[in-house]
Motif scaffolding. Structure first.
Motif, PDB file in Angstrom:
ATOM      1  N   THR A   1       0.832  -1.205   0.000  1.00 54.59           N
ATOM      2  CA  THR A   1       0.000   0.000   0.000  1.00 54.59           C
ATOM      3  C   THR A   1       0.866   1.254   0.000  1.00 54.59           C
ATOM      4  O   THR A   1       0.636   2.186  -0.778  1.00 54.59           O
ATOM      5  N   ALA A   2       1.863   1.303   0.874  1.00 48.28           N
ATOM      6  CA  ALA A   2       2.754   2.469   0.932  1.00 48.28           C
ATOM      7  C   ALA A   2       3.761   2.468  -0.201  1.00 48.28           C
ATOM      8  O   ALA A   2       4.117   3.527  -0.722  1.00 48.28           O
ATOM      9  N   MET A   3       4.248   1.291  -0.602  1.00 52.75           N
ATOM     10  CA  MET A   3       5.211   1.245  -1.699  1.00 52.75           C
ATOM     11  C   MET A   3       4.613   1.771  -2.995  1.00 52.75           C
ATOM     12  O   MET A   3       5.292   2.436  -3.777  1.00 52.75           O
ATOM     13  N   ALA A   4       3.339   1.479  -3.236  1.00 50.49           N
ATOM     14  CA  ALA A   4       2.688   1.996  -4.435  1.00 50.49           C
ATOM     15  C   ALA A   4       2.714   3.517  -4.451  1.00 50.49           C
ATOM     16  O   ALA A   4       2.921   4.145  -5.496  1.00 50.49           O
ATOM     17  N   VAL A   5       2.512   4.117  -3.274  1.00 49.18           N
ATOM     18  CA  VAL A   5       2.557   5.582  -3.173  1.00 49.18           C
ATOM     19  C   VAL A   5       3.945   6.099  -3.514  1.00 49.18           C
ATOM     20  O   VAL A   5       4.108   7.053  -4.279  1.00 49.18           O
ATOM     21  N   THR A   6       4.973   5.463  -2.970  1.00 50.35           N
ATOM     22  CA  THR A   6       6.338   5.925  -3.238  1.00 50.35           C
ATOM     23  C   THR A   6       6.732   5.692  -4.687  1.00 50.35           C
ATOM     24  O   THR A   6       7.493   6.469  -5.261  1.00 50.35           O
ATOM     25  N   HIS A   7       6.215   4.636  -5.297  1.00 42.95           N
ATOM     26  CA  HIS A   7       6.566   4.337  -6.684  1.00 42.95           C
ATOM     27  C   HIS A   7       6.079   5.409  -7.657  1.00 42.95           C
ATOM     28  O   HIS A   7       6.645   5.569  -8.745  1.00 42.95           O
ATOM     29  N   VAL A   8       5.016   6.129  -7.304  1.00 41.32           N
ATOM     30  CA  VAL A   8       4.545   7.206  -8.181  1.00 41.32           C
ATOM     31  C   VAL A   8       5.136   8.551  -7.780  1.00 41.32           C
ATOM     32  O   VAL A   8       4.762   9.583  -8.332  1.00 41.32           O
ATOM     33  N   GLY A   9       6.053   8.538  -6.808  1.00 42.68           N
ATOM     34  CA  GLY A   9       6.744   9.762  -6.415  1.00 42.68           C
ATOM     35  C   GLY A   9       6.088  10.535  -5.302  1.00 42.68           C
ATOM     36  O   GLY A   9       6.589  11.592  -4.896  1.00 42.68           O
ATOM     37  N   ALA A  10       4.980  10.034  -4.765  1.00 38.25           N
ATOM     38  CA  ALA A  10       4.287  10.717  -3.671  1.00 38.25           C
ATOM     39  C   ALA A  10       4.829  10.219  -2.329  1.00 38.25           C
ATOM     40  O   ALA A  10       5.634   9.287  -2.266  1.00 38.25           O
ATOM     41  N   THR A  11       4.353  10.822  -1.253  1.00 39.83           N
ATOM     42  CA  THR A  11       4.833  10.496   0.092  1.00 39.83           C
ATOM     43  C   THR A  11       3.705   9.896   0.917  1.00 39.83           C
ATOM     44  O   THR A  11       2.651  10.529   1.078  1.00 39.83           O
ATOM     45  N   PRO A  12       3.898   8.687   1.466  1.00 39.08           N
ATOM     46  CA  PRO A  12       2.866   8.134   2.347  1.00 39.08           C
ATOM     47  C   PRO A  12       2.871   8.809   3.712  1.00 39.08           C
ATOM     48  O   PRO A  12       3.932   9.094   4.275  1.00 39.08           O
ATOM     49  N   VAL A  13       1.696   9.076   4.224  1.00 39.28           N
ATOM     50  CA  VAL A  13       1.508   9.615   5.569  1.00 39.28           C
ATOM     51  C   VAL A  13       0.622   8.617   6.299  1.00 39.28           C
ATOM     52  O   VAL A  13      -0.411   8.193   5.770  1.00 39.28           O
ATOM     53  N   TYR A  14       0.999   8.261   7.514  1.00 38.46           N
ATOM     54  CA  TYR A  14       0.399   7.107   8.178  1.00 38.46           C
ATOM     55  C   TYR A  14      -0.624   7.519   9.233  1.00 38.46           C
ATOM     56  O   TYR A  14      -0.342   8.349  10.095  1.00 38.46           O
ATOM     57  N   ALA A  15      -1.791   6.896   9.163  1.00 33.07           N
ATOM     58  CA  ALA A  15      -2.857   7.132  10.133  1.00 33.07           C
ATOM     59  C   ALA A  15      -3.022   5.903  11.012  1.00 33.07           C
ATOM     60  O   ALA A  15      -2.877   4.765  10.545  1.00 33.07           O
ATOM     61  N   ASP A  16      -3.331   6.130  12.279  1.00 36.76           N
ATOM     62  CA  ASP A  16      -3.533   5.017  13.192  1.00 36.76           C
ATOM     63  C   ASP A  16      -4.863   4.323  12.893  1.00 36.76           C
ATOM     64  O   ASP A  16      -5.687   4.812  12.105  1.00 36.76           O
TER      65      ASP A  16
END
Length: 421
Positions: free
Chosen positions: A108-123
């Motif tokens: 889920t987070a790797m897909a975000v990084t692969h498009v150049g965006a930054t993952p931000v994590y919610a509890d």
């Protein structure tokens, strides 16, 4: 049925409930599945970039869209790619932030990084293990452009509340339903909420293929057409003309092949039957465990229908094994369960932002996800063994295992010295 409390623990030399760890027997491949794959082999039409007649990929796309009640479905190479292409189709890229849960599979987070965006994590919520609207709202910034709620373990997140929160902040919602084929949220199948949603067909999933595969569903023709183009080098592939080999945008080679699609389409004919049997089997299993002291079983909120892809149990380790440090207690408990024949696993060994590949990209303070961290620290999971429709007797044996281990908790606690996590 074995008396779950009888005999000493196998970990201490007693007779185990099951003679060995239960094997994986999923997916179930039938003669119909083999015939579907053979038909593709006989056709010599293996990939979905050819014209002239409806392909197996197109048949699966049509069938899954019809099953969910959505306008469009696009087959792609795997579930991670499905997320990546959905993000790109929605214009998400460098400089953007995307909210993801602190507890989910790393893709889920790797897909975000692969498009150049930054993952931000919610509890997450401590009972459903899914991200909440409040958790999303707490981490949205002016740079946030998308939210990816994950329907984790086969249970839908509260998608109405999350979508309302996201839209209020101008964010698009892309649902990660990789584990949630068959799940229902307030009468609506997961993936049919009106947002773009992605699914995995990886062989461990409730609706599998013979390897890897993914699906993107949407009611937006513009998004669907964009993903069709992106999966094939940015080309326009049309059934009414030969392929022109002209790329109109930077695309990918991310197609689902016809063998995989044919296998999944055949599985889909039995999907409702398997789903119903699984729900009955898991319900009977959980009924036996719900009253065990210190064990929190996975549950199904009112108005939700769980697909039961993964079963996660949270344990009050201090209550079960008093005085034993958490890591040591968890390790000891899992060893005891496995010695009796129940293949307990941790699944995630850390919260998502603590993954080594992602840690340097995280701008949030460590410890910002206390609920997710607590769930990781105190839980074990059961995977795949409960998926087949005839898994009921095995699950009853698993209940015998858990009851036996709980009945011998005092002896287990006394054995804790010298155990390392």
């Amino acid at each position: 049925m074995t008396d779950g409390s009888g005999g000493g623990l196998a970990l201490m030399g007693g007779e185990p409930v099951l003679p060995s760890l239960a094997p994986v027997t999923w997916p179930r491949t039938t003669a119909e599945d083999r015939a579907a794959v053979a038909a593709v082999l006989d056709s010599n039409l293996f990939v979905s970039d050819r014209t002239g007649g409806r392909t197996a990929v197109e048949e699966l796309e049509r069938s899954w869209a019809e099953f969910l009640g959505v306008r469009r479905c696009v087959g792609v190479s795997n579930g991670t790619t499905a997320l990546e292409l959905a993000l790109i189709a929605h214009g998400i890229g460098p400089g953007d932030e995307v909210v993801v849960p602190a507890l989910t599979f790393v893709a889920t987070a790797m897909a975000v990084t692969h498009v150049g965006a930054t993952p931000v994590y919610a509890d997450i919520d401590p009972v459903t293990f899914t991200v909440t609207a409040a958790g999303v709202a707490a981490v949205i910034t002016e740079r946030t452009k998308a939210v990816i709620p994950v329907h984790l373990h086969g249970l839908s997140a509260d998608i109405a509340a999350i979508t309302e929160t996201a839209l209020r902040h101008g964010c698009v919602v892309i649902e990660d339903a990789a584990q949630a084929q068959g799940a229902v949220y307030r009468g609506t199948p997961c993936g049919a909420s009106g947002n773009t949603a992605t699914f995995s067909l990886q062989m461990t999933k409730n609706l599998p293929t013979c390897g890897e595969g993914g699906l993107v569903v949407t009611d937006d023709d513009r998004i669907a057409d964009s993903i069709v183009q992106l999966r094939q080098f940015g080309e326009d592939i049309r059934p009414d003309r030969p392929r022109r080999y002209v790329s109109h945008r930077l695309g990918f080679n991310a197609k689902l092949n016809n063998v995989q699609a044919a296998y999944t389409s055949s599985q889909l004919t039995r999907f409702a039957e398997y789903h119903a049997a699984r729900r009955d089997n898991v319900a009977a299993f959980l009924t036996r465990l719900r009253d065990l002291d210190g064990l929190v079983c996975p549950s199904e909120p009112d108005g939700y229908e769980h697909a039961w892809h993964i079963l996660r149990f949270v344990v009050d380790l201090e209550r079960l094994l008093p005085g034993v440090p958490t890591d040591r207690a968890r390790t000891l408990l899992m060893r005891a369960l496995r010695a009796e024949g129940l293949p307990a696993t941790r699944y995630q060994v850390m919260v998502l932002p603590e993954q080594p590949a992602l840690r340097s990209l995280c701008r949030q303070e460590r410890g910002s996800w206390p609920v997710a961290q607590d769930v990781v620290d105190r839980s074990f999971t059961i995977q795949q063994r409960h998926l087949p429709p005839d898994a009921g007797p095995l699950l009853q044996s698993f209940a015998d295992v858990v009851e036996k281990v709980w009945a011998h908790a005092a002896a287990l606690s006394r054995s804790a010295e010298g155990v390392t996590a």
